[in-house]
Design a protein around this motif. Structure first.
Motif, PDB file in Angstrom:
ATOM      1  N   UNK A 316      30.098  42.276  35.867  1.00  0.00           N
ATOM      2  CA  UNK A 316      31.406  41.873  35.154  1.00  0.00           C
ATOM      3  C   UNK A 316      32.141  41.078  36.249  1.00  0.00           C
ATOM      4  N   UNK A 317      31.666  40.653  37.395  1.00  0.00           N
ATOM      5  CA  UNK A 317      32.322  39.934  38.365  1.00  0.00           C
ATOM      6  C   UNK A 317      32.559  38.320  37.859  1.00  0.00           C
ATOM      7  N   UNK A 318      31.407  37.633  37.295  1.00  0.00           N
ATOM      8  CA  UNK A 318      31.620  36.434  36.716  1.00  0.00           C
ATOM      9  C   UNK A 318      32.753  36.336  35.702  1.00  0.00           C
ATOM     10  N   UNK A 319      32.764  37.271  34.792  1.00  0.00           N
ATOM     11  CA  UNK A 319      33.807  37.340  33.752  1.00  0.00           C
ATOM     12  C   UNK A 319      35.183  37.711  34.169  1.00  0.00           C
ATOM     13  N   UNK A 320      35.158  38.622  35.123  1.00  0.00           N
ATOM     14  CA  UNK A 320      36.636  38.844  35.611  1.00  0.00           C
ATOM     15  C   UNK A 320      37.137  37.639  36.231  1.00  0.00           C
ATOM     16  N   UNK A 321      36.250  36.879  36.961  1.00  0.00           N
ATOM     17  CA  UNK A 321      36.699  35.600  37.537  1.00  0.00           C
ATOM     18  C   UNK A 321      37.277  34.747  36.821  1.00  0.00           C
ATOM     19  N   UNK A 322      36.494  34.647  35.542  1.00  0.00           N
ATOM     20  CA  UNK A 322      37.080  33.635  34.501  1.00  0.00           C
ATOM     21  C   UNK A 322      38.309  34.215  33.851  1.00  0.00           C
ATOM     22  N   UNK A 323      38.412  35.722  33.695  1.00  0.00           N
ATOM     23  CA  UNK A 323      39.571  36.079  33.073  1.00  0.00           C
ATOM     24  C   UNK A 323      40.773  35.816  33.949  1.00  0.00           C
ATOM     25  N   UNK A 324      40.664  35.984  35.155  1.00  0.00           N
ATOM     26  CA  UNK A 324      41.666  35.846  36.165  1.00  0.00           C
ATOM     27  C   UNK A 324      42.497  34.293  35.937  1.00  0.00           C
ATOM     28  N   UNK A 325      41.545  33.423  35.879  1.00  0.00           N
ATOM     29  CA  UNK A 325      41.676  31.806  35.909  1.00  0.00           C
ATOM     30  C   UNK A 325      42.220  31.560  34.489  1.00  0.00           C
ATOM     31  N   UNK A 326      42.149  32.442  33.335  1.00  0.00           N
ATOM     32  CA  UNK A 326      42.545  31.999  32.226  1.00  0.00           C
ATOM     33  C   UNK A 326      44.048  32.687  31.819  1.00  0.00           C
ATOM     34  N   UNK A 327      44.572  31.991  30.646  1.00  0.00           N
ATOM     35  CA  UNK A 327      46.012  32.837  30.335  1.00  0.00           C
ATOM     36  C   UNK A 327      45.663  34.058  30.112  1.00  0.00           C
ATOM     37  N   UNK A 364      34.587  58.746  38.745  1.00  0.00           N
ATOM     38  CA  UNK A 364      35.563  58.825  37.848  1.00  0.00           C
ATOM     39  C   UNK A 364      35.608  57.609  37.047  1.00  0.00           C
ATOM     40  N   UNK A 365      35.704  56.457  37.949  1.00  0.00           N
ATOM     41  CA  UNK A 365      35.938  55.093  37.197  1.00  0.00           C
ATOM     42  C   UNK A 365      34.603  54.434  36.951  1.00  0.00           C
ATOM     43  N   UNK A 366      33.490  55.200  37.210  1.00  0.00           N
ATOM     44  CA  UNK A 366      32.283  54.627  36.905  1.00  0.00           C
ATOM     45  C   UNK A 366      32.001  54.432  35.395  1.00  0.00           C
ATOM     46  N   UNK A 367      32.450  55.546  34.629  1.00  0.00           N
ATOM     47  CA  UNK A 367      32.517  55.464  33.071  1.00  0.00           C
ATOM     48  C   UNK A 367      33.139  53.903  32.391  1.00  0.00           C
ATOM     49  N   UNK A 368      34.209  53.610  33.032  1.00  0.00           N
ATOM     50  CA  UNK A 368      34.960  52.436  32.655  1.00  0.00           C
ATOM     51  C   UNK A 368      34.082  50.965  32.982  1.00  0.00           C
ATOM     52  N   UNK A 369      33.467  51.112  34.116  1.00  0.00           N
ATOM     53  CA  UNK A 369      32.730  49.802  34.506  1.00  0.00           C
ATOM     54  C   UNK A 369      31.645  49.847  33.669  1.00  0.00           C
ATOM     55  N   UNK A 370      30.751  50.907  33.595  1.00  0.00           N
ATOM     56  CA  UNK A 370      29.656  51.076  32.651  1.00  0.00           C
ATOM     57  C   UNK A 370      29.849  50.487  31.256  1.00  0.00           C
TER      58      UNK A 370
END
Length: 545
Positions: A316-327, A364-370
């Motif tokens: 998820x790290x690469x995609x989240x980094x791209x999302x934070x830089x996008x609109x 508890x948050x593991x489900x969301x990340x998986x």
């Protein structure tokens, strides 16, 4: 059968409210070792003003904040004393609250624009994965206090993550919410200081969720102020009390820093479950797949959630980094916030404790990340077939985790007639009662006349304090001529510290032994063999050293 819109929306919440009490009753009665060691005693001692009267009856836990135990003690010794199943249902309600808060977080994350498209299947799957982990299910209906504390931490995370959906010019409102989120986490850390793990975790969340522009000093400072305020509200009074009593506001922890005259200058922190090699420090969750005992918990357990969560974070790290830089920023910021909370919390937890039941919010948050990682793997915009494969993969993950998880049994037993079904033991007034080892201090409230008795714990903390004030106090008690009794268990797993007693009474003998009745000393439900260890109360005779 179709339900009206409002009724259909209310169904999950009704299920959550029922689930916790029902599961708790099905699991059985609480006989957790920490209940016997200090949760019951600490509340009783605080309410009956026994400060300084007893000497280490619950080992180092004698000095833990009793705030989280008082309500359960009042209920179990009062109106619910004869209703153990109803008491168990009340204990299970905190799991219901955890389900409600977790479901609210997942629904909010699904609704943010630009984030991972979880869909209804993804939300349900994330909830099932997160809420059925080994740490969470093992703590339902127990007096450990882990579940209520986790609810506060997740509530604080929910408040902080919600700011991702606000407009960019929301600094005043956002900072107030950051203060509130920090307050929730601080309250949790004050009730149970092991939750201090989540203070840096929520601060890291704020750092990535806060509106863009400039340094994150103000929002992080606002959240930190909330954490400090919450901690002072629930622990400040107890810190002052310990400081006045012992000279150490977190006694006996970190006594190498505060140098209380009550014990040796040691840290007294549990180091048993820390990683033992470089590879374990790097990939510890993958070692939890084997089901070995004493890995990050005393009972054996196996759970692939954490290993999958580690892999999900890497994806998820690469995609989240791209999302934070996008609109499309709100969803990316929120996902980045969950990542920051999980990674930071895990690293701090690994460094400080590495104990399974302290990582409930992370689990508890593991489900969301998986689920988010799986959704990204099968992400093809506008393709219904990709959504079908995504939902199928998510369902397979849920089934796989539920089938392969091996849950530890921390302490449930069959229901007895009373909530705390312990026999009343009468001894001579003004006697000294020696508790030989741990998990015995819960018997103290059931002695008669308890108000006149002095309880002394023969345990590790006293062994470290023999040459300090408490050791001298024990010598003085034994020289006073007061009648002396001892309580011990024949459980071979319990170290009764008979050698320690010989330092005070070199040639002691015991007589007039009788069995102590206690349903809380019965076997765990998950144990196949009938193993109910005998407790005995004996008169001690000997000349002090």
């Amino acid at each position: 059968m179709k339900f009206p819109g409002k009724t259909a929306k209310a169904i999950p919440y009704a299920v959550f409210l029922i689930a916790g009490p029902v599961i708790s009753v099905l699991f059985g009665q609480d006989r957790f070792s920490d209940l016997r060691n200090y949760h019951l005693y600490n509340a009783w001692a605080f309410l009956t003003h026994r400060d300084g009267r007893d000497i280490y009856p619950a080992d180092i836990q004698t000095f833990f904040n009793p705030l989280g135990d008082i309500l359960l003690y009042r209920a179990g010794m009062g109106p619910l004393a004869d209703y153990p199943r109803f008491f168990a249902a009340v204990q299970g309600f905190s799991y219901s609250l955890l389900l409600l808060v977790l479901f609210s977080i997942l629904r909010m994350l699904r609704g943010l624009p630009g984030g991972t498209e979880l869909g209804n299947v993804g939300v349900v799957a994330a909830l099932l994965i997160g809420a059925t982990g080994t740490a969470i299910l093992s703590q339902i209906g127990l007096s450990s206090g882990e579940m209520p504390v986790a609810v506060l931490v997740l509530l604080g995370l929910r408040v902080v993550l919600a700011t991702a959906g606000l407009s960019g010019d929301c600094r005043g409102l956002c900072n107030r919410r950051f203060i509130l989120g920090g307050l929730c986490v601080g309250l949790a850390a004050g009730i149970k200081p092991t939750a201090v793990v989540y203070v840096p975790a929520v601060l890291a969340t704020v750092a990535v969720v806060a509106p863009r522009g400039g340094w994150r000093v103000r929002p992080v400072s606002a959240c930190a102020a909330g954490c400090v305020a919450g901690f002072l509200m629930t622990y400040g009074w107890w810190a002052v009390h310990l400081w006045r009593l012992t000279g150490n506001p977190v006694f006996p922890m970190f006594n190498g820093i505060f140098h209380s005259v009550w014990t040796a200058p040691e840290t007294f922190t549990d180091q048993r479950y820390k990683p033992r090699s470089v590879l374990q420090w790097i990939a510890y969750p993958f070692f939890w797949l084997s089901g070995r005992e004493r890995m990050i918990a005393e009972p054996g357990f196996a759970d692939a959630r954490f290993a999958l969560t580690m892999l999900a974070c890497l994806l998820l790290v690469p995609r989240v980094w791209w999302l934070r830089r996008s609109a499309a920023e709100p969803g990316g910021r929120a996902c980045a916030g969950v990542l920051a909370f999980t990674v930071t919390g895990y690293v701090v937890w690994l460094r400080l404790y590495s104990i399974l039941r302290y990582m409930i919010p992370i689990e508890a948050m593991s489900g969301y990340l998986i689920v988010a990682a799986l959704c990204d793997v099968f992400r093809v915009a506008g393709k219904s077939r990709s959504r079908l494969w995504r939902d199928a993969a998510v369902c397979v993950a849920v089934v796989f985790l539920m089938v392969t998880s091996r849950y530890p049994g921390f302490g449930h037993t069959d229901f007895s007639a009373r909530t705390f079904d312990v026999g009343r033991e009468r001894v001579a007034a003004d006697s000294v009662v020696l508790l030989m080892g741990r998990n015995l201090s819960y018997l103290a409230p059931f002695f008669e006349p308890a108000a006149t008795l002095r309880f002394v714990g023969m345990n590790n903390l006293l062994a470290a304090s023999v040459d300090f004030w408490p050791g001298q106090a024990v010598h003085d008690l034994l020289r006073s001529g007061a009648p002396v009794y001892m309580v011990r268990s024949d459980d071979p797993a319990e170290d009764d510290h008979m050698a320690l007693l010989k330092r005070f009474l070199p040639d002691f003998t015991v007589s007039d032994c009788r069995e102590v009745s206690s349903a809380l000393n019965g076997k765990k439900r998950r144990e196949s063999a009938v193993r109910s260890y005998r407790l005995s109360l004996c008169r001690v005779i000997g000349k002090p050293a």
